[in-house]
Design a protein around this motif. Structure first.
Motif, PDB file in Angstrom:
ATOM      1  N   ASN A  22       0.833  -1.199   0.000  1.00 20.50           N
ATOM      2  CA  ASN A  22       0.000   0.000   0.000  1.00 20.50           C
ATOM      3  C   ASN A  22       0.870   1.253   0.000  1.00 20.50           C
ATOM      4  O   ASN A  22       0.619   2.200   0.725  1.00 20.50           O
ATOM      5  N   ASN A  25      -0.315   5.026  -0.447  1.00 27.63           N
ATOM      6  CA  ASN A  25      -0.991   5.515   0.746  1.00 27.63           C
ATOM      7  C   ASN A  25      -0.014   5.747   1.904  1.00 27.63           C
ATOM      8  O   ASN A  25      -0.115   6.732   2.618  1.00 27.63           O
ATOM      9  N   CYS A  26       0.937   4.816   2.036  1.00 25.61           N
ATOM     10  CA  CYS A  26       1.966   4.961   3.077  1.00 25.61           C
ATOM     11  C   CYS A  26       2.727   6.270   2.901  1.00 25.61           C
ATOM     12  O   CYS A  26       2.989   6.993   3.863  1.00 25.61           O
ATOM     13  N   LYS A  28       1.737   9.020   1.534  1.00 25.21           N
ATOM     14  CA  LYS A  28       0.908  10.171   1.922  1.00 25.21           C
ATOM     15  C   LYS A  28       0.976  10.377   3.442  1.00 25.21           C
ATOM     16  O   LYS A  28       1.147  11.491   3.923  1.00 25.21           O
ATOM     17  N   LEU A  29       0.847   9.265   4.170  1.00 22.02           N
ATOM     18  CA  LEU A  29       0.897   9.356   5.633  1.00 22.02           C
ATOM     19  C   LEU A  29       2.274   9.794   6.110  1.00 22.02           C
ATOM     20  O   LEU A  29       2.401  10.579   7.057  1.00 22.02           O
ATOM     21  N   GLU A  42      -2.495   8.064  12.958  1.00 21.57           N
ATOM     22  CA  GLU A  42      -1.709   8.015  11.720  1.00 21.57           C
ATOM     23  C   GLU A  42      -0.214   7.921  12.024  1.00 21.57           C
ATOM     24  O   GLU A  42       0.519   7.177  11.369  1.00 21.57           O
ATOM     25  N   CYS A  56       8.950   1.664   2.861  1.00 19.60           N
ATOM     26  CA  CYS A  56       8.486   2.774   3.689  1.00 19.60           C
ATOM     27  C   CYS A  56       9.674   3.469   4.355  1.00 19.60           C
ATOM     28  O   CYS A  56       9.719   4.694   4.450  1.00 19.60           O
TER      29      CYS A  56
ATOM     30  N   GLU B 108      -3.628   7.162 -11.885  1.00 19.90           N
ATOM     31  CA  GLU B 108      -3.009   6.130 -11.055  1.00 19.90           C
ATOM     32  C   GLU B 108      -1.668   5.689 -11.623  1.00 19.90           C
ATOM     33  O   GLU B 108      -0.715   5.456 -10.909  1.00 19.90           O
ATOM     34  N   GLN B 115       6.087   6.804  -7.555  1.00 22.68           N
ATOM     35  CA  GLN B 115       6.349   6.245  -6.221  1.00 22.68           C
ATOM     36  C   GLN B 115       7.612   5.403  -6.208  1.00 22.68           C
ATOM     37  O   GLN B 115       8.272   5.293  -5.203  1.00 22.68           O
ATOM     38  N   SER B 173      -3.240  17.016  -1.323  1.00 19.93           N
ATOM     39  CA  SER B 173      -2.981  16.308  -2.582  1.00 19.93           C
ATOM     40  C   SER B 173      -2.048  17.121  -3.490  1.00 19.93           C
ATOM     41  O   SER B 173      -1.210  16.549  -4.180  1.00 19.93           O
ATOM     42  N   HIS B 176       1.417  16.544  -2.237  1.00 21.40           N
ATOM     43  CA  HIS B 176       1.860  15.197  -2.577  1.00 21.40           C
ATOM     44  C   HIS B 176       2.340  15.144  -4.024  1.00 21.40           C
ATOM     45  O   HIS B 176       3.394  14.590  -4.327  1.00 21.40           O
TER      46      HIS B 176
END
Ligand SMILES: [Zn+2]
Lengths: 94, 207
Positions: A22, A25-26, A28-29, A42, A56, B108, B115, B173, B176
């Protein structure tokens, strides 16, 4: 790095997972945690991920390095004294 | 200018106005100048923008509640002045429509590839200030702005939402996406500058 932290890092390396299911999402946190904007829940989630997930961990270190580079190494332009003087005199003319 | 920007909340006396201006607004001029320079990338434009902002702030000082967040208030005025008066005529090289960029980076697929960038923290630590600055300046203005506000100036998401007139979720966002873009720029710089961006062990390091 303290001796105990490097030795425990060595020990953890074996059990940390290589793939993060994930990661988007990781990340972002992780960014919210570094920005001081994460909730206690969080933060706890991020802490756990850092303990057991290599992607991570790398992501955290990279984001932290980038944030520090922006904080400390982006060129700062000194404000010209003439601008300060000009604003002050214009205000007093009003 | 948004409608609620300059609604008077107080009626200060003349001497109070000057006192607030000197004690609460002027101390932020260094940050304001840097922000203006980062936005316009031009010393003359930065000078004009900061001066316009401070004159506007003084003129509408009754809409500032004494003792509240002067820095965020000033940054908001500066940002709006920039959009209204400077952005059209600025030498901004990245004339990319923001909506377009946001949609693009929203996909996406894009998120996935960004990432997995193999940029290393150690490489970023080796980059010079100039290289970091250039990478930041190369970003489209809306992305550059959130990084300046968050990382350079240390504003909270809530303050940024007020300065930019966008919801907190959009701040999050946009930040990010800005960071994804910055990583790509930094990676490109690092590769061009000959920094080793691949994994290596300590003993391979030499001068
Ligand atoms: Zn993970």
């Amino acid at each position: 790095m303290t001796p105990e932290s490097s030795s425990s890092a060595e020990a953890e390396k074996v059990v940390k997972k290589e793939h993060c299911e994930n990661h988007a999402n990781c990340m972002k946190l992780i960014q919210m945690a570094l920005d001081g904007e994460a909730s206690p829940e969080e933060l706890e989630h991020v802490r756990q991920n850092l303990g057991n997930c290599l992607p991570c961990n790398r992501g955290y270190n990279l984001e932290k390095a980038i944030k520090q580079a922006l904080q400390l190494r982006v060129e700062q332009k000194a404000v010209p004294q003439s601008l300060v003087d000009c604003i002050k005199s214009k205000i007093h003319e009003l | 200018m948004t409608a609620d920007e300059f609604i008077a909340v107080r009626q200060y006396t003349e001497s109070e106005k000057y006192a607030i201006f000197d004690r609460e607004l002027m101390p932020h001029i260094q940050s304001m100048y840097n922000f203006a320079f980062r936005l316009t990338q031009d010393e003359d434009d930065a000078n004009d923008l900061v001066q316009d902002t401070y004159l506007k702030a003084f003129r509408f000082i009754n809409s500032f509640e004494k003792g509240t967040n002067a820095k965020a208030w000033l940054f908001r005025i500066l940002k709006n002045s920039f959009i209204n008066d400077y952005r059209r005529k600025s030498k901004e090289p990245n004339k990319v429509d923001y909506q377009e960029v946001e949609t693009y980076y929203d996909s996406e697929e894009m998120a996935g590839t960004s990432q997995t960038t193999d940029l290393r923290a150690e490489t970023v630590q080796e980059l010079l200030g100039d290289e970091v600055t250039n990478a930041l300046n190369a970003l489209p203005i809306d992305f550059r702005t959130v990084l300046i506000l968050c990382d350079v100036e240390g504003f909270t998401y809530e303050e940024m939402a007020k300065i930019l007139d966008i919801p907190i979720g959009t701040v999050r966002s946009r930040l990010h996406r800005a960071r994804m873009l910055l990583k790509e720029k930094l990676k490109t710089y690092a590769t061009h500058m000959g920094y080793d961006t691949s994994e290596r062990s300590e003993d391979e390091e030499s001068l």
